[in-house]
Design a protein around this motif. Sequence first.
Motif, mmCIF file in Angstrom:
data_model
loop_
_atom_site.group_PDB
_atom_site.id
_atom_site.type_symbol
_atom_site.label_atom_id
_atom_site.label_comp_id
_atom_site.label_asym_id
_atom_site.label_seq_id
_atom_site.Cartn_x
_atom_site.Cartn_y
_atom_site.Cartn_z
ATOM 1 N N TRP A 127 0.822 -1.554 0.191
ATOM 2 C CA TRP A 127 0.034 0.248 -0.088
ATOM 3 C C TRP A 127 1.393 0.955 -0.153
ATOM 4 O O TRP A 127 0.214 2.202 0.270
ATOM 5 C CB TRP A 127 -1.213 0.369 1.088
ATOM 6 N N ASN A 128 1.847 0.693 -0.279
ATOM 7 C CA ASN A 128 3.377 2.508 -0.206
ATOM 8 C C ASN A 128 2.344 3.469 -1.048
ATOM 9 O O ASN A 128 2.373 4.703 -0.075
ATOM 10 C CB ASN A 128 4.357 2.002 -0.677
ATOM 11 N N GLY A 129 1.873 3.871 -2.261
ATOM 12 C CA GLY A 129 1.191 4.272 -3.025
ATOM 13 C C GLY A 129 0.569 4.835 -2.100
ATOM 14 O O GLY A 129 -0.078 6.431 -2.389
ATOM 15 N N TRP A 130 -0.524 4.010 -1.745
ATOM 16 C CA TRP A 130 -1.237 4.698 -1.257
ATOM 17 C C TRP A 130 -0.991 5.502 -0.186
ATOM 18 O O TRP A 130 -2.109 6.226 0.747
ATOM 19 C CB TRP A 130 -2.810 3.590 -0.922
ATOM 20 N N MET A 131 -0.343 5.122 0.829
ATOM 21 C CA MET A 131 0.153 5.969 2.012
ATOM 22 C C MET A 131 0.684 6.998 2.110
ATOM 23 O O MET A 131 0.104 8.040 2.175
ATOM 24 C CB MET A 131 0.384 4.625 2.717
ATOM 25 N N LYS A 132 0.887 7.306 0.673
ATOM 26 C CA LYS A 132 2.136 7.625 0.369
ATOM 27 C C LYS A 132 0.718 9.041 0.458
ATOM 28 O O LYS A 132 1.109 10.261 0.626
ATOM 29 C CB LYS A 132 3.382 8.501 -0.288
ATOM 30 N N ALA A 133 -0.016 9.153 -0.659
ATOM 31 C CA ALA A 133 -0.938 9.747 -1.331
ATOM 32 C C ALA A 133 -2.196 10.230 0.234
ATOM 33 O O ALA A 133 -2.392 11.286 -0.316
ATOM 34 C CB ALA A 133 -1.867 9.358 -2.235
ATOM 35 N N LEU A 134 -1.946 9.424 0.676
ATOM 36 C CA LEU A 134 -3.264 9.934 1.706
ATOM 37 C C LEU A 134 -2.601 11.342 2.538
ATOM 38 O O LEU A 134 -2.651 11.628 3.236
ATOM 39 C CB LEU A 134 -3.844 8.807 2.380
ATOM 40 N N LEU A 253 -14.553 -4.413 -5.571
ATOM 41 C CA LEU A 253 -13.816 -4.408 -7.142
ATOM 42 C C LEU A 253 -13.532 -5.405 -7.880
ATOM 43 O O LEU A 253 -13.499 -6.041 -7.182
ATOM 44 C CB LEU A 253 -12.855 -2.959 -7.161
ATOM 45 N N TYR A 254 -13.870 -5.548 -9.008
ATOM 46 C CA TYR A 254 -13.511 -7.305 -8.823
ATOM 47 C C TYR A 254 -13.220 -6.952 -10.685
ATOM 48 O O TYR A 254 -13.934 -6.576 -11.391
ATOM 49 C CB TYR A 254 -14.412 -8.033 -9.351
ATOM 50 N N ALA A 279 -9.218 -5.692 -18.306
ATOM 51 C CA ALA A 279 -8.614 -6.114 -18.476
ATOM 52 C C ALA A 279 -7.552 -5.578 -17.391
ATOM 53 O O ALA A 279 -6.233 -4.601 -17.765
ATOM 54 C CB ALA A 279 -8.188 -4.513 -19.715
ATOM 55 N N ARG A 280 -7.701 -5.895 -16.211
ATOM 56 C CA ARG A 280 -7.015 -5.758 -14.825
ATOM 57 C C ARG A 280 -7.040 -6.871 -14.094
ATOM 58 O O ARG A 280 -7.790 -7.784 -13.979
ATOM 59 C CB ARG A 280 -7.921 -4.483 -13.768
ATOM 60 N N PRO A 289 -6.410 3.593 -10.560
ATOM 61 C CA PRO A 289 -7.436 4.401 -10.038
ATOM 62 C C PRO A 289 -8.435 4.672 -8.964
ATOM 63 O O PRO A 289 -8.540 5.810 -8.517
ATOM 64 C CB PRO A 289 -6.436 5.860 -10.761
ATOM 65 N N GLN A 290 -9.215 3.977 -10.294
ATOM 66 C CA GLN A 290 -11.133 3.979 -9.537
ATOM 67 C C GLN A 290 -11.266 3.367 -8.023
ATOM 68 O O GLN A 290 -11.682 3.600 -7.551
ATOM 69 C CB GLN A 290 -11.329 2.828 -10.613
#
Length: 315
Positions: A127-134, A253-254, A279-280, A289-290
Amino acid sequence: MNGRLQRLTSLFRWIVGPLLALWAGSHWNPWVGLALLALFVAGPPLAMLPHFLVLRFIPPAPGLPTAPLGDLLQAWWREVVVVTKVFHWQQPWAEHREPDFLPPAEQARGRRGIVFLHGYSCNRGLWNGWMKALRARGTPFIALTQEPAFGSIDRYAPQVDAAMRALHERTGLAPLIVAHSMGGLSARAWWRSQGHPFDRIHRILTLGTPHHGTLLAKLGTTENARQMRGDSEWLNELARQEPPQVASHFDCLYGHCDQIVFPAETAVLPGARALHLPARGHLQLVFEPQAFDRALALLEETAEMNTAQRVSRAG
């Protein structure tokens, strides 16, 4: 534990492996060395490809078409990128780069926080990217590394409970849980352990969680892998003990290009709000991003809005 294992794996693939290939090329045959080097570098991505292609032959989820080949190939390549990033950098070497964020009480009061729960064989570095943004937004959060890595999912409940209490006490608001894969089952197991108190939880956002199990778990031998089999008594008992209104607290989300959790409908709880992402791959859902935008929107939802939604669905 999983961080140490991933460090060893990363070192072997990127340092020990190429050194072995160089030694084999100089002592045996250059072609042998090149073949070994290709195996260490390109082998894992190529080994992932069949996991996506087999989804062409899995019956599609209700309301969804069979995943197009182009979407599957796109999902495969995206997954190669994020798997390399997560399992060879973020988790083995940067697990604690982004510490938990609990601002002083006077700053945190009234700002709803997030508890992050990772999936199987992962850790909080996911979650590093999420944590930095939050952190930049001033949003409190706690990200757990759930241990033991390969034990029962029920054993994570005390860790989850401690994080939920810490955020609730600091902010005065019930936290949001954001969970990837097995983490969504950890959230459900924690909630069960507390008797499903609705005042302890705001909402739960799951990303590719095998709520009804996954076929791939039949290949797993660890206790938590066996619990994620579609026919496991653990999953059946978890569902039996949940009151009907539990699902109305979930956003799921799926995607039908998820090579880990399939068939796709296993990642959705009946009665939950669902968002399909085409396509994920499985891990890519974390970097979509969603997913982040949905979490931000859920932070702004009021308890009254959630109550109104539950009443509407019950009617």
